[in-house]
Every structure is written in C-alpha cells, then in structure tokens.
Design a protein around this motif. Structure first.
Motif, PDB file in Angstrom:
ATOM      1  N   UNK A 197       0.855  -1.187   0.000  1.00 40.20           N
ATOM      2  CA  UNK A 197       0.000   0.000   0.000  1.00 40.20           C
ATOM      3  C   UNK A 197       0.891   1.236   0.000  1.00 40.20           C
ATOM      4  N   UNK A 198       0.454   2.285  -0.719  1.00 38.87           N
ATOM      5  CA  UNK A 198       1.301   3.466  -0.890  1.00 38.87           C
ATOM      6  C   UNK A 198       0.603   4.722  -0.363  1.00 38.87           C
ATOM      7  N   UNK A 199       1.399   5.582   0.258  1.00 36.87           N
ATOM      8  CA  UNK A 199       0.931   6.884   0.740  1.00 36.87           C
ATOM      9  C   UNK A 199       1.827   7.950   0.115  1.00 36.87           C
ATOM     10  N   UNK A 200       1.295   8.795  -0.766  1.00 40.87           N
ATOM     11  CA  UNK A 200       2.136   9.819  -1.386  1.00 40.87           C
ATOM     12  C   UNK A 200       2.467  10.948  -0.411  1.00 40.87           C
ATOM     13  N   UNK A 201       3.639  11.556  -0.610  1.00 41.57           N
ATOM     14  CA  UNK A 201       4.015  12.728   0.188  1.00 41.57           C
ATOM     15  C   UNK A 201       4.631  13.776  -0.733  1.00 41.57           C
ATOM     16  N   UNK A 202       4.610  15.014  -0.290  1.00 44.23           N
ATOM     17  CA  UNK A 202       5.209  16.089  -1.085  1.00 44.23           C
ATOM     18  C   UNK A 202       5.457  17.320  -0.221  1.00 44.23           C
ATOM     19  N   UNK A 203       6.506  18.050  -0.556  1.00 48.08           N
ATOM     20  CA  UNK A 203       6.780  19.346   0.052  1.00 48.08           C
ATOM     21  C   UNK A 203       7.784  20.095  -0.824  1.00 48.08           C
TER      22      UNK A 203
END
Length: 216
Positions: A197-203
């Motif tokens: 399962x994948x959880x995207x992140x960004x900053x």
C-alpha cells in the motif's frame, strides 16, 4: 503547494454519451479531461459504498488511494508520473475492494518548508488501522521520486497493526538551512508479504529572498 490531485483515472479519449443538444446531435462522442476522469472515481467510490455500506467517507478515500497503481509519465510506461500529477496513482477499484488497511491521512502534504532563518524539523503522524485482513507486522519503505540535497526523511522500519487500535507512524523531515531548494515528493510504501500500500508525500523547500535581504 499542498499535494493535489488525490488520485488519477482514465480521462483521455473516453467515449461518452452526450445530451441531444451537444456534439452535433450525436448520441456518443469522445471527450478528454478531468470531466472524464472524475466520473470514473465517483463511480468507483459508489461501488465501494455499495459493497461496504459501513465504511466512512475517509475510508473509501483511503481504500482508493492506498491501492492505486502507477500512472505512467511516458508512453513507454517505464517512468511513473510525479505525485504532483498522479496523486496516489491510477485508481483500481477491484484492489480497493480489499484494502487490508486504512490510513489517515491518505497523503502527507507538508507544503512549503522555509529554511531562510533556521533548520526545520517537521513531523506528521500517519495512523494505520485494520480494514479486514490487515492484522500483523508491516514494513515501511521510503520511495522518493524527487529529493533535494541534504534533506532527510525519517520513518520507522516496521510497525504492527493490532485489532481495534491505530498504529501511529511518525514521519519526520529534517531540512537544514543549506538544503537544496525545490520539490520533494514520493511514496511511503507499507508492505506485508505480497500486499503493498502506498501513501504519497510532497513538500517544497524554499528560501524566500526577502527573508535574507538587508534592511536599508
């Protein structure tokens, strides 16, 4: 600079029914854009609600996002699109029917990290709960798509999903003053055996010039 979109769906050259007043009176026509992708996701959500009437809205969203697959960034399908373009990936309603776990939030959006004055430490908690069949030990892998220099992202190596309780996963950014500027993004990958399962992140690391400009 918050992470959007949440998810991708087919939206190019989609054959759709049309009202009599549109498309020259034809019953069907080919369209493209978010007006085509959005109904795909809405329909997928409707199917999940029908299959799982006890799920809350955030759980439907988590099931769709966590089980999404790669949306390709090139026609050869060798490079996955950035999370800034695909969100969690391409919706897969069949996989979303059996998500195993729910995550809250469904993506980690850290926004702008300003290092013009000092090193920044920014943390978020990712809560994981059993969705049916998710009880047990899970590993965590960080899979960056883009990362500027000297930026560090810390996650634990594993966690356990127990009945009736949340597993809290700390995700910590350490961004020094001399960190490279620009976009950072990717996935936190949760794995139990063959289940992923994948959880995207960004900053975005920034150093606004006005913060360091001399006062005259």
């Amino acid at each position: 600079h918050m992470l959007k979109p949440d998810i991708a769906a087919p939206g190019l050259d989609v054959l759709s029914s049309t009202p009599p007043s549109a498309a020259g009176g034809q019953a069907f026509s080919v369209f493209a854009g978010t007006s085509m992708a959005t109904p795909h996701v809405a329909g997928a959500a409707a199917l999940l609600v029908q299959r799982h009437p006890g799920w809350e809205p955030w759980q439907v969203k988590s099931a769709l996002m966590g089980t999404a697959g790669p949306a390709w960034g090139n026609t050869a399908r060798t490079q996955e699109a950035s999370v800034w373009m695909e969100g969690a990936g391409l919706a897969n309603v069949a996989a979303a029917d059996d998500p195993r776990i729910f995550t809250s939030p469904q993506s980690l959006s850290f926004g702008d990290i300003d290092v013009s004055l000092q090193e920044q430490h920014v943390g978020r908690l990712l809560a994981v709960t059993d969705a049916g069949g998710g009880i047990g030990s899970w590993t965590i892998e960080l899979r960056p798509q883009a990362q500027t220099s000297r930026v560090s992202i810390s996650v634990p190596g594993r966690f356990d999903v127990l009945p009736g309780t949340d597993a809290s996963i700390p995700v910590t950014l350490i961004v020094p003053q001399d960190a490279g500027l620009g976009e950072n993004s990717g996935f936190i990958v949760l794995r139990s055996g063959s289940v992923q399962r994948r959880v995207p992140y960004a900053f975005i690391v920034e150093r606004p010039e006005l913060r360091t400009a001399p006062v005259t």
